[in-house]
Design a protein around this motif. Structure first.
Motif, PDB file in Angstrom:
ATOM      1  N   ASP A  34     -62.524  21.125 -28.555  1.00 56.41           N
ATOM      2  CA  ASP A  34     -63.291  21.664 -27.453  1.00 56.41           C
ATOM      3  C   ASP A  34     -62.721  23.026 -27.047  1.00 56.41           C
ATOM      4  O   ASP A  34     -61.499  23.242 -27.122  1.00 56.41           O
ATOM      5  CB  ASP A  34     -63.247  20.696 -26.267  1.00 56.41           C
ATOM      6  CG  ASP A  34     -64.189  21.111 -25.175  1.00 56.41           C
ATOM      7  OD1 ASP A  34     -65.397  20.820 -25.297  1.00 56.41           O
ATOM      8  OD2 ASP A  34     -63.721  21.741 -24.200  1.00 56.41           O
ATOM      9  N   THR A  35     -63.586  23.926 -26.619  1.00 53.75           N
ATOM     10  CA  THR A  35     -63.153  25.270 -26.247  1.00 53.75           C
ATOM     11  C   THR A  35     -62.130  25.278 -25.109  1.00 53.75           C
ATOM     12  O   THR A  35     -61.348  26.209 -24.993  1.00 53.75           O
ATOM     13  CB  THR A  35     -64.361  26.140 -25.861  1.00 53.75           C
ATOM     14  OG1 THR A  35     -65.061  25.504 -24.800  1.00 53.75           O
ATOM     15  CG2 THR A  35     -65.289  26.347 -27.051  1.00 53.75           C
ATOM     16  N   GLY A  39     -65.244  32.723 -31.271  1.00 54.19           N
ATOM     17  CA  GLY A  39     -66.052  32.321 -30.127  1.00 54.19           C
ATOM     18  C   GLY A  39     -65.419  32.902 -28.891  1.00 54.19           C
ATOM     19  O   GLY A  39     -64.248  33.252 -28.897  1.00 54.19           O
ATOM     20  N   VAL A  40     -66.180  33.072 -27.874  1.00 54.81           N
ATOM     21  CA  VAL A  40     -65.634  33.591 -26.630  1.00 54.81           C
ATOM     22  C   VAL A  40     -65.741  32.487 -25.594  1.00 54.81           C
ATOM     23  O   VAL A  40     -66.788  31.879 -25.427  1.00 54.81           O
ATOM     24  CB  VAL A  40     -66.400  34.852 -26.184  1.00 54.81           C
ATOM     25  CG1 VAL A  40     -65.898  35.332 -24.846  1.00 54.81           C
ATOM     26  CG2 VAL A  40     -66.260  35.945 -27.220  1.00 54.81           C
ATOM     27  N   TYR A  41     -64.656  32.231 -24.936  1.00 55.49           N
ATOM     28  CA  TYR A  41     -64.586  31.138 -23.983  1.00 55.49           C
ATOM     29  C   TYR A  41     -64.096  31.692 -22.660  1.00 55.49           C
ATOM     30  O   TYR A  41     -63.322  32.636 -22.626  1.00 55.49           O
ATOM     31  CB  TYR A  41     -63.632  30.066 -24.493  1.00 55.49           C
ATOM     32  CG  TYR A  41     -63.845  29.774 -25.949  1.00 55.49           C
ATOM     33  CD1 TYR A  41     -64.956  29.063 -26.363  1.00 55.49           C
ATOM     34  CD2 TYR A  41     -62.971  30.248 -26.915  1.00 55.49           C
ATOM     35  CE1 TYR A  41     -65.181  28.816 -27.696  1.00 55.49           C
ATOM     36  CE2 TYR A  41     -63.201  29.998 -28.250  1.00 55.49           C
ATOM     37  CZ  TYR A  41     -64.298  29.277 -28.633  1.00 55.49           C
ATOM     38  OH  TYR A  41     -64.536  29.029 -29.955  1.00 55.49           O
ATOM     39  N   MET A  42     -64.517  31.088 -21.596  1.00 56.72           N
ATOM     40  CA  MET A  42     -64.120  31.569 -20.288  1.00 56.72           C
ATOM     41  C   MET A  42     -62.871  30.836 -19.801  1.00 56.72           C
ATOM     42  O   MET A  42     -62.840  29.626 -19.758  1.00 56.72           O
ATOM     43  CB  MET A  42     -65.231  31.351 -19.269  1.00 56.72           C
ATOM     44  CG  MET A  42     -66.451  32.215 -19.525  1.00 56.72           C
ATOM     45  SD  MET A  42     -66.082  33.970 -19.521  1.00 56.72           S
ATOM     46  CE  MET A  42     -65.727  34.223 -17.813  1.00 56.72           C
ATOM     47  N   ASP A  65     -53.349  20.722 -21.125  1.00 54.04           N
ATOM     48  CA  ASP A  65     -53.632  19.299 -20.901  1.00 54.04           C
ATOM     49  C   ASP A  65     -54.890  18.855 -21.635  1.00 54.04           C
ATOM     50  O   ASP A  65     -54.945  17.753 -22.178  1.00 54.04           O
ATOM     51  CB  ASP A  65     -53.767  18.991 -19.411  1.00 54.04           C
ATOM     52  CG  ASP A  65     -52.434  19.017 -18.677  1.00 54.04           C
ATOM     53  OD1 ASP A  65     -51.389  18.880 -19.349  1.00 54.04           O
ATOM     54  OD2 ASP A  65     -52.439  19.166 -17.443  1.00 54.04           O
ATOM     55  N   ALA A  66     -55.910  19.707 -21.663  1.00 54.78           N
ATOM     56  CA  ALA A  66     -57.152  19.371 -22.369  1.00 54.78           C
ATOM     57  C   ALA A  66     -56.893  19.234 -23.865  1.00 54.78           C
ATOM     58  O   ALA A  66     -57.410  18.317 -24.519  1.00 54.78           O
ATOM     59  CB  ALA A  66     -58.223  20.429 -22.107  1.00 54.78           C
ATOM     60  N   ALA A  67     -56.088  20.130 -24.420  1.00 55.27           N
ATOM     61  CA  ALA A  67     -55.765  20.060 -25.841  1.00 55.27           C
ATOM     62  C   ALA A  67     -54.989  18.791 -26.164  1.00 55.27           C
ATOM     63  O   ALA A  67     -55.297  18.088 -27.141  1.00 55.27           O
ATOM     64  CB  ALA A  67     -54.973  21.302 -26.260  1.00 55.27           C
ATOM     65  N   ILE A  68     -53.995  18.481 -25.364  1.00 56.30           N
ATOM     66  CA  ILE A  68     -53.177  17.285 -25.591  1.00 56.30           C
ATOM     67  C   ILE A  68     -54.033  16.031 -25.473  1.00 56.30           C
ATOM     68  O   ILE A  68     -53.949  15.127 -26.314  1.00 56.30           O
ATOM     69  CB  ILE A  68     -51.984  17.246 -24.615  1.00 56.30           C
ATOM     70  CG1 ILE A  68     -51.011  18.389 -24.924  1.00 56.30           C
ATOM     71  CG2 ILE A  68     -51.275  15.901 -24.682  1.00 56.30           C
ATOM     72  CD1 ILE A  68     -49.946  18.606 -23.848  1.00 56.30           C
ATOM     73  N   SER A 104     -60.731  34.559 -26.488  1.00 56.54           N
ATOM     74  CA  SER A 104     -61.288  34.223 -27.795  1.00 56.54           C
ATOM     75  C   SER A 104     -60.216  33.501 -28.590  1.00 56.54           C
ATOM     76  O   SER A 104     -59.033  33.608 -28.295  1.00 56.54           O
ATOM     77  CB  SER A 104     -61.760  35.476 -28.532  1.00 56.54           C
ATOM     78  OG  SER A 104     -60.667  36.308 -28.836  1.00 56.54           O
ATOM     79  N   GLY A 105     -60.637  32.767 -29.572  1.00 63.13           N
ATOM     80  CA  GLY A 105     -59.639  32.096 -30.372  1.00 63.13           C
ATOM     81  C   GLY A 105     -60.183  30.973 -31.207  1.00 63.13           C
ATOM     82  O   GLY A 105     -61.387  30.870 -31.451  1.00 63.13           O
TER      83      GLY A 105
END
Length: 175
Positions: free
Chosen positions: A40-41, A11-14, A48-51, A21-22
């Motif tokens: 979530d992308t 996927g391509v994320y901004m 912080d969003a990942a944690i 991408s990842g």
């Protein structure tokens, strides 16, 4: 892989201005069973969003995240009551990626010099030792520069015992 050896992005994320991408996967082990799901992308660009996303997952067992960013590096992150255990496969990624710089910042590790071309991981190589992946084996996986980060994560998943679940998720994401 695509014809000609090109790799298909998951996927391509901004990010701020450049596309990233990842792959961002949350892994949960509860009652002896593994589950893998997409995060979530924003997890690919914001540590912080990942944690935060991982902390919201309630489980009596293991919860951790696996991020592969731009076919360049991967991050393992595992929330703990007193913080988060982190492992960055290549500290030099902090020179080009904010999320990698954020990992080094949390670890209180200085980024390498611009002209340093040596691959070195940063953080806790034993982050998954209790799940079947000793630090020495994770070091071997990190040192295999012929593998893409998603391939390294597949090896980690297989060694910990959730390789099939991880592969199924990758198949779903590539469709």
């Amino acid at each position: 892989m695509l014809p000609g050896g090109a790799r298909a992005p998951y996927g391509v994320y901004m990010a701020e201005h450049e596309p990233v991408s990842g792959l961002a996967v949350a892994v949960v082990r509860e009652d002896g069973r593994w589950r893998c799901g997409s995060m979530d992308t924003s997890a690919l660009t914001e540590l912080d969003a990942a944690i935060t996303e991982l902390r919201r997952m309630r489980s009596t067992g293991a919860v951790f995240g696996m991020l592969a960013v731009d076919d360049e590096f991967f991050i393992l992150l595992r929330p703990a009551p007193g913080g988060v255990a982190l492992m960055l496969s290549d500290a030099a990624a902090a020179l080009d990626y904010d999320i990698a710089a954020d990992v080094l910042d949390l670890l209180r590790v200085d980024p390498p010099d611009e002209d340093d071309d040596e691959l070195w991981p940063a953080g806790d190589l034993g982050v998954l030792a209790d799940l079947g992946l000793p630090a020495a084996e994770l070091q071997v996986i990190v040192d295999d520069v012929d593998l893409y980060p998603d391939e390294q994560l597949q090896m980690i998943a297989s060694r910990c015992g959730f390789g099939d679940e991880f592969a199924r998720l990758l198949d779903q994401l590539q469709q």
